[in-house]
Every structure is written in structure tokens, then in C-alpha cells.
Design an enzyme around this catalytic site. Structure first.
Site, PDB file in Angstrom:
ATOM      1  CG  ASP A 236      70.822  76.080  56.049  1.00 14.61           C
ATOM      2  OD1 ASP A 236      70.751  74.902  56.425  1.00 14.61           O
ATOM      3  OD2 ASP A 236      70.697  77.042  56.821  1.00 14.61           O
TER       4      ASP A 236
ATOM      5  CD  GLU B 292      64.671  77.780  56.603  1.00 18.48           C
ATOM      6  OE1 GLU B 292      63.962  77.543  57.589  1.00 18.48           O
ATOM      7  OE2 GLU B 292      65.857  77.404  56.512  1.00 18.48           O
TER       8      GLU B 292
ATOM      9  CD  GLU C  55      75.301  75.404  58.115  1.00 17.63           C
ATOM     10  OE1 GLU C  55      76.241  76.232  58.203  1.00 17.63           O
ATOM     11  OE2 GLU C  55      75.309  74.308  58.714  1.00 17.63           O
TER      12      GLU C  55
ATOM     13  CG  HIS D 267      74.108  72.314  65.789  1.00 18.14           C
ATOM     14  ND1 HIS D 267      73.226  73.269  66.209  1.00 18.14           N
ATOM     15  CD2 HIS D 267      73.940  72.207  64.452  1.00 18.14           C
ATOM     16  CE1 HIS D 267      72.534  73.716  65.169  1.00 18.14           C
ATOM     17  NE2 HIS D 267      72.958  73.095  64.083  1.00 18.14           N
TER      18      HIS D 267
ATOM     19  NE  ARG E 179      80.751  70.902  59.086  1.00 19.55           N
ATOM     20  CZ  ARG E 179      79.537  70.477  58.748  1.00 19.55           C
ATOM     21  NH1 ARG E 179      78.516  71.288  58.771  1.00 19.55           N
ATOM     22  NH2 ARG E 179      79.344  69.208  58.397  1.00 19.55           N
TER      23      ARG E 179
ATOM     24  CG  HIS F  43      74.586  67.664  67.161  1.00 18.74           C
ATOM     25  ND1 HIS F  43      75.341  66.757  66.464  1.00 18.74           N
ATOM     26  CD2 HIS F  43      73.659  68.130  66.284  1.00 18.74           C
ATOM     27  CE1 HIS F  43      74.901  66.684  65.221  1.00 18.74           C
ATOM     28  NE2 HIS F  43      73.874  67.506  65.087  1.00 18.74           N
TER      29      HIS F  43
HETATM   30  N1  UDP Z   1      65.490  70.045  68.041  1.00 16.59           N
HETATM   31  C1  UDP Z   1      65.011  68.809  68.483  1.00 16.59           C
HETATM   32  N2  UDP Z   1      65.678  68.174  69.508  1.00 16.59           N
HETATM   33  C2  UDP Z   1      66.781  68.705  70.115  1.00 16.59           C
HETATM   34  C3  UDP Z   1      67.268  69.958  69.636  1.00 16.59           C
HETATM   35  C4  UDP Z   1      66.612  70.602  68.603  1.00 16.59           C
HETATM   36  O1  UDP Z   1      64.015  68.299  67.965  1.00 16.59           O
HETATM   37  O2  UDP Z   1      67.328  68.081  71.029  1.00 16.59           O
HETATM   38  C5  UDP Z   1      64.796  70.711  66.916  1.00 16.59           C
HETATM   39  C6  UDP Z   1      64.415  72.163  67.123  1.00 16.59           C
HETATM   40  O3  UDP Z   1      63.121  72.274  67.666  1.00 16.59           O
HETATM   41  C7  UDP Z   1      64.469  72.745  65.712  1.00 16.59           C
HETATM   42  C8  UDP Z   1      65.523  71.895  65.030  1.00 16.59           C
HETATM   43  O4  UDP Z   1      65.699  70.737  65.832  1.00 16.59           O
HETATM   44  O5  UDP Z   1      63.245  72.552  65.033  1.00 16.59           O
HETATM   45  C9  UDP Z   1      66.807  72.687  64.927  1.00 16.59           C
HETATM   46  O6  UDP Z   1      67.765  71.892  64.434  1.00 16.59           O
HETATM   47  P1  UDP Z   1      69.304  72.294  64.448  1.00 16.59           P
HETATM   48  O7  UDP Z   1      69.522  73.249  65.560  1.00 16.59           O
HETATM   49  O8  UDP Z   1      70.048  71.001  64.429  1.00 16.59           O
HETATM   50  O9  UDP Z   1      69.524  72.960  63.018  1.00 16.59           O
HETATM   51  P2  UDP Z   1      69.395  74.443  62.494  1.00 16.59           P
HETATM   52  O10 UDP Z   1      68.023  74.936  62.825  1.00 16.59           O
HETATM   53  O11 UDP Z   1      70.480  75.245  63.114  1.00 16.59           O
HETATM   54  O12 UDP Z   1      69.572  74.308  61.016  1.00 16.59           O
END
Ligand code: UDP
Length: 392
Positions: free
Chosen positions: A120, A142, A156, A230, A232, A261
Site C-alpha cells: 500500500d 497483499e 495507505e 511511524h 503519518r 523510525h
Molecule cells: N521491522 C524491522 N525493524 C524495525 C522495525 C520493524 O525490520 O526496527 C520490520 C517488521 O518486522 C515488519 C516491518 O518492518 O516486517 C514493518 O514495517 P513498518 O512498520 O515500517 O510498515 P507497515 O507494516 O506499517 O507497512
């Protein structure tokens, strides 16, 4: 069946290679740009690469350059193209414009049969639009997650809906996501329930994990809370509320680790409230395997991430999700995810409640069984077979 199809291709390939008119049966371009896309596409990329009859090129937009490259390298993957679009504090429109214009020549010259995007993000959405501008069909990994509100998660939810309008192949992680797509009029034959490739990645990373307790000493008798934030819509007030809640929880003896982040706004805000707070450690973003280790070690995860909700469910960990809505209702039904509004007293109260009476959880395959990439490959091989029939 997949083995049989692979076998047929390996027998046919030498002949096809000698026929200049034919070449590979399916030329794929995978477009990604952020950490979650890299993590979730890595197992699929590895599987596609091993498949005869397919050629694969990977384009990283660079939306989150280092964050995306780290998990790719963990899985032994290097992108073929890097659009280098990252720039601090740029608007979504600036970012989108750069991705579209820099991706276009790659699509124009690449002679691709299909583009693959995941999830997304702005990279995924612009990847799908750029491909559509060059009449390259788009597969969406996904697909079908819906929160029901374009305001959350923003942008997203809007991105997902836009990609669904463009894609002609939709890989839905759950039956619920597939039902969302059908409700929007997408024909059933274009939707495949595969599980989430993120669970393939998680299981692969977990099997390569050492003992996380070696690099994160647990304070005896203290509960470990892992935190990420993280989104927005949580920057500003939401993050401030969370940080004040964490200060209070650290002060009563909990051990809190917060891989923050790298966004300057998040770093500044988190450190201004949490620097020197007892029991709280702000960490650099963790490498993917280290983060998986932290999740495995934690007593509770507090997050606003999408992917972490799936991972917590798969690991049998409770996650308190600081959001008003989730596009992953299955995680709530599984008992792993609990929503809370971004208000310090509400967050602290829910953390204390979940630590005092942990929900009875075991690892659940709600979002996948580790074979999502295999199922996606099977669908793509069928497409390759149809292409082969056309050129034969
Ligand atoms: N993740 C990572 N290191 C970190 C924090 C998260 O590798 O310090 C991984 C986590 O295991 C997951 C992904 O990053 O697979 C999630 O990413 P994020 O939260 O940025 O995005 P979202 O899932 O909300 O799209």
C-alpha cells in the site's frame, strides 16, 4: 503440479533459448521501495528466481533506501535498478512524480509481461500506475485489505484501493481480503487467496535467528515491551501521547525498547520526551532478523504498524495497536491485536491490563502458513504456460 510444470519448462527451455523470437516466457518487473515491501517480497523474489521460464528484474524506488536494502541483503537480493527518489521532507506528490518519471523508461525499454507490486505504499501505487501507462499488466501482492476509511491509515488505504482498480491479478492474504475485493466487483477468477508472503519471510528469518537474549539482556523480573510508531496520522499528538505513556510505564519498572523510525520528526519528538527516562531505550531501526528476535523475546508489542500485527499473530504475541481502526480485523479475531486510541492514560491502562492478564495465545496461521510465495508462483506459472501456448 508446480514441480511438473517446472519440469516441462526445463525440458522446453533449451529449445526456446535457441529461438530468438521467443526468449523467456514471462518477463517480470518487481517494484518496491520500503522496508515492509522488501521484507514481504523477498521470499517471492527468491522463489521466482529459481523458476525456469521466468526472468525477473527488481526495481527499488529508494523511497526508504537503507531500510529497504537491509532486509533485501539479509535474503541475498540486490535490486537491478535504484530510482534514488529519497529526499528528506518531500511531499507525497513530489515523491510520486519522481517515481513515475524515473520508472517510465525502465518499463518502456524492458519489454515486461507483468509488473508485481506489494501492499500500500506510494512506491507500490506509482509502480502500478507507471506500469499501466505502458500497458504492462499488474499483479498485486497483499491485495484486498480495507480499513473502510481513506483517512486511516493514510494514505495507505487510498493506495490499496487505487492499486485494486489497476491490477488484473490480486493475491489476497486471507479469505476476508478476497471477499473485500469481490464486494468491489473484482471477478473471482482474478483473485487468489495465498496467505501473506510476510509470514514466509518471518518463518525464514526465525529459523536463522540465534538466541536474541544474547544481544538484549533481559532485566530479571521485568516485563519487556517492544514499541514502534511511524504512521503519518500518529505523528505529532499520537506520538507525544505514546511517549508520555512509555515514560510512566518505564518509571514503574517495565523494560521498554523503542526502535525508532529514522524520520527526523519521529526521532526529535521521541527523544525530546524519552531521553533519560528510566527503563526506556530508544534504538536505531533494527535489522529485520534482530527485530524478529525482539518480537519473539517481548511480553507485549505496542505498535501502529500493519505488518507487525500479522507477525505478532503468527508468533502468538499480544500487540496493542495505537489506531482507531485496522485493515487486519483477523488479528483482532485471533485475539492477538487490541486497539487503543492515542491517549496516554488509555495506552498505559491497556498495557498494564495486557501484562497483568496476558491473552492465551499460541502461534496462529491466520495470515499465512509460510507457503504464500509458492502459491503465487503457481499462478504465475499458469500464466507462463498460457503464454507458451500462444507462442508455440
Ligand atoms: N521491522 C524491522 N525493524 C524495525 C522495525 C520493524 O525490520 O526496527 C520490520 C517488521 O518486522 C515488519 C516491518 O518492518 O516486517 C514493518 O514495517 P513498518 O512498520 O515500517 O510498515 P507497515 O507494516 O506499517 O507497512
Amino acid at each position: 503440479m508446480v514441480i511438473l510444470v517446472n519440469r516441462i519448462f526445463s525440458l522446453l527451455l533449451p529449445a526456446l533459448r535457441n529461438a530468438p523470437r521467443w526468449g523467456p516466457i514471462l518477463r517480470l518487473l518487481v517494484i518496491l521501495g520500503t522496508r515492509p515491501e522488501a521484507i514481504k517480497l523477498a521470499p517471492l523474489i527468491l522463489r521466482l528466481r529459481r523458476s525456469p521460464g521466468l526472468t525477473l528484474q527488481i526495481c527499488s524506488t529508494g523511497q526508504h533506501r537503507e531500510l529497504a536494502l537491509e532486509p533485501l541483503r539479509f535474503f541475498g537480493i540486490e535490486p537491478d535498478f535504484d530510482l534514488e527518489v529519497m529526499q528528506a521532507d518531500q511531499s507525497l506528490s513530489d515523491l510520486s512524480a519522481k517515481i513515475l518519471t524515473r520508472l517510465d523508461p525502465i518499463l518502456r525499454d524492458g519489454d515486461f509481461d507483468r509488473a508485481i507490486v506489494q501492499g500500500d505504499t506510494t512506491s507500490a501505487t506509482c509502480g502500478a500506475i507507471a506500469a499501466a501507462h505502458r500497458a504492462v499488466p499488474v499483479a498485486h501482492v497483499e491485495a484486498g485489505l480495507r480499513s473502510g476509511s481513506v483517512a486511516s491509515p493514510w494514505p495507505e488505504e487510498m493506495n490499496r484501493q487505487l492499486i485494486s482498480r489497476i491490477a488484473d491479478l490480486h493475491f489476497a492474504p486471507t479469505p476476508g481480503a478476497a471477499a473485500n475485493l469481490r464486494a468491489e466487483g473484482i471477478p473471482s477468477k482474478a483473485i487468489h487467496v495465498t496467505g501473506n508472503t510476510g509470514i514466509d519471510a518471518l518463518l525464514a528469518a526465525r529459523s536463522r535467528l540465534g538466541n536474541p537474549a544474547l544481544w538484549l539482556p533481559r532485566a530479571l523480573g521485568r516485563k519487556l515491551i517492544l514499541v514502534t510508531m511511524h504512521r503519518r496520522e500518529n505523528l505529532g499528538r499520537g506520538l507525544t501521547e505514546l511517549c508520555w505513556a512509555l515514560r510512566g510505564l518505564g518509571a514503574i519498572g517495565h523494560q521498554i525498547v523503542f526502535p525508532a523510525h529514522p524520520s527526523p520528526t519521529i526521532q526529535r519528538q521521541a527523544r525530546s520526551i524519552l531521553a533519560g527516562a528510566p527503563g526506556v531505550r530508544i534504538l536505531e531501526p533494527q535489522s529485520y532478523p534482530r527485530f524478529v528476535g525482539l518480537m519473539a523475546l517481548s511480553d507485549l508489542i505496542v505498535t501502529d504498524s500493519g505488518g507487525v500485527q500479522e507477525e505478532a499473530t503468527a508468533l502468538g504475541k499480544a500487540a496493542l495497536v495505537v489506531r482507531d481502526a485496522t485493515e487486519r480485523p483477523e488479528a483482532i479475531e485471533a485475539g492477538a491485536v487490541h486497539l487503543v486510541c492515542a491517549e496516554r492514560h488509555a495506552i498505559a491502562a491497556q498495557v498494564k491490563r495486557l501484562l497483568a492478564t496476558p491473552p492465551p495465545l499460541t502461534p496462529a496461521d491466520t495470515f499465512g502458513d509460510g507457503r504464500a510465495s509458492k502459491r503465487i508462483l503457481r499462478v504465475l506459472m499458469q500464466e507462463a504456460q498460457t503464454n507458451l501456448a500462444k507462442v508455440a
